[in-house]
Scaffold this motif. Structure first.
Motif, PDB file in Angstrom:
ATOM      1  N   PHE A  22       0.832  -1.210   0.000  1.00  0.00           N
ATOM      2  CA  PHE A  22       0.000   0.000   0.000  1.00  0.00           C
ATOM      3  C   PHE A  22       0.862   1.253   0.000  1.00  0.00           C
ATOM      4  N   PHE A  23       1.907   1.272   0.817  1.00  0.00           N
ATOM      5  CA  PHE A  23       2.825   2.415   0.875  1.00  0.00           C
ATOM      6  C   PHE A  23       4.000   2.111  -0.051  1.00  0.00           C
ATOM      7  N   ASP A  24       3.883   2.564  -1.294  1.00  0.00           N
ATOM      8  CA  ASP A  24       4.878   2.224  -2.304  1.00  0.00           C
ATOM      9  C   ASP A  24       5.567   3.484  -2.822  1.00  0.00           C
ATOM     10  N   LEU A  25       5.998   3.454  -4.070  1.00  0.00           N
ATOM     11  CA  LEU A  25       6.762   4.573  -4.647  1.00  0.00           C
ATOM     12  C   LEU A  25       5.913   5.471  -5.541  1.00  0.00           C
ATOM     13  N   ALA A  26       4.593   5.320  -5.480  1.00  0.00           N
ATOM     14  CA  ALA A  26       3.714   6.069  -6.380  1.00  0.00           C
ATOM     15  C   ALA A  26       3.867   7.583  -6.234  1.00  0.00           C
ATOM     16  N   ASP A  27       4.156   8.061  -5.024  1.00  0.00           N
ATOM     17  CA  ASP A  27       4.228   9.512  -4.797  1.00  0.00           C
ATOM     18  C   ASP A  27       5.346  10.182  -5.589  1.00  0.00           C
ATOM     19  N   HIS A  28       6.267   9.383  -6.132  1.00  0.00           N
ATOM     20  CA  HIS A  28       7.366   9.998  -6.880  1.00  0.00           C
ATOM     21  C   HIS A  28       6.851  10.782  -8.083  1.00  0.00           C
ATOM     22  N   ASN A 105       8.807  -1.434   2.611  1.00  0.00           N
ATOM     23  CA  ASN A 105      10.086  -1.977   2.165  1.00  0.00           C
ATOM     24  C   ASN A 105      10.658  -1.180   1.003  1.00  0.00           C
ATOM     25  N   SER A 106       9.827  -0.895  -0.002  1.00  0.00           N
ATOM     26  CA  SER A 106      10.323  -0.212  -1.194  1.00  0.00           C
ATOM     27  C   SER A 106      10.783   1.204  -0.867  1.00  0.00           C
ATOM     28  N   GLN A 107      10.030   1.924  -0.054  1.00  0.00           N
ATOM     29  CA  GLN A 107      10.417   3.277   0.326  1.00  0.00           C
ATOM     30  C   GLN A 107      11.716   3.267   1.136  1.00  0.00           C
ATOM     31  N   THR A 108      11.822   2.320   2.053  1.00  0.00           N
ATOM     32  CA  THR A 108      13.026   2.244   2.894  1.00  0.00           C
ATOM     33  C   THR A 108      14.263   1.982   2.049  1.00  0.00           C
TER      34      THR A 108
END
Length: 295
Positions: A22-28, A105-108
């Motif tokens: 759910f908390f991924d890299l989309a905000d980039h 995980n991806s954001q970290t």
């Protein structure tokens, strides 16, 4: 209408199944005004900013100032996202150390890569993947207290499971003069009027779809009581809805028309979010707050 509200709910729920995380890299994709060199992911503080990266940095600065960060600060950053705010703590405040905990995980991974390319001479940084509430609960409080003077949760605490436990654990982890600062949503009390009840019910559905636990849907007065029950004092809660939510919602359609954006951008998440926030703030259902307190 009820049918329109149902379709909005279905669109929101269908989006949530599109990504395993759910908390991924989309905000980039929101960071095009920096040439996609930044990785911000908050709503921004738009009082004097006109671009998303500048607004996000302004919100981070607002929280850091509320926390009282300086060169002697040993910071626990709960929810650092892709790590862009870490650069603000390092470059602007020259903090002594940062311990970071982030659920994604991806954001970290992005944040660790970002930090690995810095020449850090004054700030010690240790980033961890995991749940902020569990992180504070499972670590030895005595050891944490020796290494943390400030705690920040920038635009993320409304997602925390057991947020009241987070505050109790944060209080235990801080030294006698420690401070906590965060931005968070508060909500109106459940109304008695039928029409307002319907609105509140619709809001509750979308809030749940956005991974905000039901226990976190509390008003500002309850929020203050929660902090006080954890032991905090000097509690300040400031409504910054207009400068944050209104600013973000006004900026988004302008940005979507930008020619610099990649053609494969997916705007469903942000369209739903902005539409909900415009509607919810207009009807007084939701507020965005700057919160700080001391031990």
């Amino acid at each position: 209408t009820a049918a329109k509200s149902f379709r909005t709910r279905q669109h929101a729920l269908s989006f949530l199944t599109m990504s395993k995380e759910f908390f991924d890299l989309a905000d980039h994709q929101l960071n095009g005004e920096s040439g996609f060199q930044t990785h911000w992911g908050n709503f921004g503080y738009w009082q004097s900013a006109s671009s998303y990266p500048a607004a996000c940095d302004a919100l981070a600065t607002l929280v850091a100032d509320a926390a009282g960060l300086d060169a002697q600060s040993h910071l626990l950053d709960c929810g650092f996202g892709c790590g862009q705010q870490l650069l603000t703590w390092i470059n602007r405040y020259d903090v002594a150390s940062i311990a970071g905990i982030n659920l994604s995980n991806s954001q970290t991974d992005v944040a660790k890569n970002k930090i690995s390319h810095l020449n850090l001479s004054n700030t010690k940084v240790a980033l961890h993947q995991g749940d902020a509430v569990e992180f504070l609960a499972c670590h030895n409080v005595t050891n944490i207290r020796n290494n943390i003077s400030h705690i920040i949760a920038l635009d993320c605490a409304y997602h925390f499971q057991h947020r009241i436990s987070f505050f109790h654990n944060a209080y235990q982890a801080l030294p006698a003069d420690g401070r906590i600062a965060l931005t968070d949503f508060t909500f109106c009390m459940p109304p008695r009027n039928f029409t307002k009840k319907v609105r509140f019910h619709i809001a509750s559905i979308l809030i749940k779809a956005a991974k905000i636990p039901k226990a976190n849907v509390i008003c500002a007065q309850q929020y203050q009581q929660m902090l006080a029950s954890a032991g905090f004092k000097d509690i300040e809660i400031t409504d910054i809805t207009a400068a944050v939510i209104n600013g973000f919602c006004q900026w988004l359609p302008r940005y979507k028309n930008s020619s610099a954006l990649p053609t494969n951008s997916n705007w469903m998440k942000y369209n739903i979010t902005a539409s909900f926030l415009r509607w919810a703030t207009r009807h007084g259902i939701i507020q965005y707050q700057l919160i700080s307190a001391s031990k």
